[in-house]
Design an enzyme around this catalytic site. Structure first.
Site, PDB file in Angstrom:
ATOM      1  N   LYS A  79     -67.108  11.214   1.529  1.00 53.88           N
ATOM      2  CA  LYS A  79     -67.566  11.816   0.264  1.00 53.88           C
ATOM      3  C   LYS A  79     -68.889  12.561   0.458  1.00 53.88           C
ATOM      4  CE  LYS A  79     -64.149  10.604  -0.535  1.00 53.88           C
ATOM      5  NZ  LYS A  79     -63.135   9.776   0.130  1.00 53.88           N
TER       6      LYS A  79
ATOM      7  N   ALA B  90     -50.672  15.168   6.081  1.00 53.61           N
ATOM      8  CA  ALA B  90     -51.254  15.732   4.849  1.00 53.61           C
ATOM      9  C   ALA B  90     -51.376  14.652   3.781  1.00 53.61           C
ATOM     10  CB  ALA B  90     -50.401  16.900   4.339  1.00 53.61           C
ATOM     11  N   GLY B  91     -51.821  13.463   4.210  1.00 53.06           N
ATOM     12  CA  GLY B  91     -52.117  12.408   3.244  1.00 53.06           C
ATOM     13  C   GLY B  91     -53.525  12.622   2.702  1.00 53.06           C
TER      14      GLY B  91
ATOM     15  N   GLU C  49     -47.424  18.335   8.514  1.00 50.25           N
ATOM     16  CA  GLU C  49     -46.926  17.201   7.739  1.00 50.25           C
ATOM     17  C   GLU C  49     -45.413  17.059   7.967  1.00 50.25           C
ATOM     18  OE1 GLU C  49     -48.050  14.618   5.647  1.00 50.25           O
ATOM     19  OE2 GLU C  49     -45.903  14.216   5.820  1.00 50.25           O
TER      20      GLU C  49
ATOM     21  N   HIS D 287     -68.746  16.391 -27.176  1.00 49.26           N
ATOM     22  CA  HIS D 287     -68.493  17.803 -26.902  1.00 49.26           C
ATOM     23  C   HIS D 287     -69.781  18.474 -26.437  1.00 49.26           C
ATOM     24  CE1 HIS D 287     -66.825  21.819 -27.288  1.00 49.26           C
ATOM     25  NE2 HIS D 287     -67.949  22.168 -27.916  1.00 49.26           N
TER      26      HIS D 287
END
Ligand SMILES: Cc1cc2nc3c(=O)[nH]c(=O)nc-3n(C[C@H](O)[C@H](O)[C@H](O)COP(=O)(O)OP(=O)(O)OC[C@H]3O[C@@H](n4cnc5c(N)ncnc54)[C@H](O)[C@@H]3O)c2cc1C
Length: 477
Positions: A60, A191-192, A213, A453
């Site tokens: 990440k 392609a996981g 894949e 909003h």
């Protein structure tokens, strides 16, 4: 605790399954030890397992950095920001990743200490009678007698027999997170989730990326509408995804690796400077179980457990990637916590029907519950609401208006059966759907819940309204 035992609970493995189990057991007033064998490249031990050291967190960190780089190049001008002289400092990017990992794994050690857990670096082996033999990093062997043992030894990357990892040209996901130069040509096998995330990182940083894949369709576990939308965006990014491509071999050479595969057209090959094998992970139990441990392993290599994570052996439990179910950190954590509560005689529950899935690509992808195909196959009449992020003011302001929210509810009871999101912050937005579904909420429950909003969460609100053709901010078709 009687003198018969050294600890109430010994946890083997300090990843997302093991360390929460140890912490919760400590919170429950039990005497706990947690032993972890992880060694980083420098040979030093670290808690946090695959997730913190070589998985969720470093990936990440790089996804975030590479996305910023991509946006700086391709999107700033749309905002009226003219940036010139942009340059990539990969060493600084990687240093940031390593710093985050170090501080997070150090944090786990502090959390274990805070919960009164005795934390040890070493390799644990379960012997008969719940004796855990610990071999320290210095080779010293000790034995711990435990009232309960929690096995949380995780998983390891699956290698392809015909192209073993060499750590240089043919690498696993950990290697792909630590590259110190942007490869000109990168081949990702699989392609996981992991393959797509790593492919995205290096594509954004400038690599030509080919993803091979074997399956004929992309993201088969995802809702088909979501998968189709995702495929469009991956291709737009420049990922060359080749479906139905069965890899048969690799030949390393001085100009790179030749990866051979077959597809519908016959024998093919692709040249790459680095090949990332991301074909899945398998449970890791090497050296974990001694003679007479009483624990069984199934044909997939997983430790056999019941729905409460109990193994066949008395007071021996197993949690996380090493047992059945999706190999995800949040599933591992919930199992670890639940087992620690069960050991303390408390109520515990893990809802396996509502494990959210997230893919941290751009746009992000997240879902929970059943896909449209699963609902239809089950024969249930359903209603579907879709709301595109293009109609969300917040998404437009963020310049992230690709994708949509799709909500599926039972036509008769109105209960939400599945929510599928592709778009900005999908991984965050899915939490509201998980909560609603955990309480067996209906589309009407979401419709009657006020959403601030302008926020991205309004897209979920509007998708719920759209299920009854009552959307306000989009045409109801
Ligand atoms: C690149 C990548 C990205 C990922 N991204 C995500 C994500 O975004 N979200 C998500 O939910 N999941 C993600 N995952 C999956 C996630 O990392 C795993 O599901 C999670 O780490 C499983 O936790 P665990 O505790 O079961 O196993 P692990 O994290 O593998 O931990 C097991 C620990 O046990 C130790 N151990 C093993 N045997 C012994 C022994 N005999 N004695 C002592 N210690 C032992 C290991 O060294 C390790 O530290 C990712 C994985 C990878 C590889």
């Amino acid at each position: 605790m009687s003198d018969q035992f050294d600890y109430d609970v010994v946890v083997i493995g300090g990843g997302p399954a093991g360390y929460p189990a140890a912490i919760r057991a400590g919170q429950n007033g039990l005497k706990v030890a947690c032993v972890d064998a992880w060694q980083n490249r420098d040979g030093k031990g670290a808690f946090g397992g695959t997730c913190l050291n070589a998985g969720c967190i470093p990936s990440k960190a790089l996804l975030e950095s590479s996305e910023l780089w991509h946006r700086a190049q391709h999107e700033f001008a749309v905002h009226g920001i003219q940036a010139s002289g942009l340059s990539l400092d990969l060493a600084a990017m990687q240093k940031r990743r390593a710093t985050i990992v170090r501080s997070m794994t150090g944090g786990i050690a502090a959390l274990l200490k805070g919960a009164g857990v005795t934390a040890m670096f070493g390799r644990g082996k379960l012997l008969a009678g719940r004796v855990v033999e610990v071999t320290g990093q210095d080779g010293k062997v000790t034995q711990l007698r435990a009232r309960h043992v929690v096995l949380a030894s995780g998983s390891e990357p699956t290698a392809l027999k015909f192209m073993p990892f060499d750590g240089q040209q043919i690498i696993d996901s950990w290697g792909a997170l630590e590259l110190d130069a942007v490869p000109k040509r990168l081949c990702v096998i699989g392609a996981g989730v992991i393959g797509l995330e790593l492919g995205s990182v290096w594509r954004r940083l400038g690599s030509e990326v080919v993803v091979l894949e074997a399956l004929e369709s992309l993201l088969p576990a995802a809702d088909a509408q979501l998968a189709a939308e995702a495929g469009k965006h991956f291709r737009k990014l420049g990922l060359d995804i080749r479906l139905g491509a069965k890899v048969s071999g690799a030949q390393p050479g001085k100009d790179g690796v030749t990866v051979r595969y077959t597809d519908a057209k016959g024998e093919q090959s692709v040249m790459a400077d680095k090949v990332v094998v991301a074909v899945g992970r398998r449970p890791y139990t090497a050296g974990l179980l001694g003679e007479g441990s009483g624990v069984s392993i199934d044909a997939h290599g997983s430790i056999v457990v019941d729905e409460h994570c109990a193994t066949g052996a008395e007071n021996v439990w197993a949690v996380g990637d090493v047992v059945r179910g999706p190999m995800l950190a949040h599933k591992a954590k919930e199992e670890g916590v639940a087992v620690a509560d069960r050991i303390a005689g408390k109520y515990a529950h893990v809802n396996y029907a509502l494990v959210p899935a997230v893919i941290y690509t751009a746009p992000e992808i997240a879902w929970v519950g059943q896909t449209e195909a699963q609902v239809r196959a089950a024969g249930a009449a359903c209603k579907i609401g879709v709301f595109p992020f293009a109609a969300s003011g917040r998404a437009r302001a963020m310049e992230s208006s690709a994708g949509f929210v799709k909500l599926i509810a039972d036509a008769a009871s109105d209960e939400i059966l599945g929510v599928h999101i592709i778009g900005p912050m999908a991984g965050e937005l899915i939490a509201e759907a998980v909560l609603a579904m955990e309480f067996r909420g209906s589309a009407e429950d979401l419709q009657r819940t006020m959403h601030a909003h302008p926020t991205l969460s309004e897209a979920l609100h509007e998708a719920a309204l759209a299920a009854d053709k009552r959307a306000i901010d989009n045409l109801n078709r």
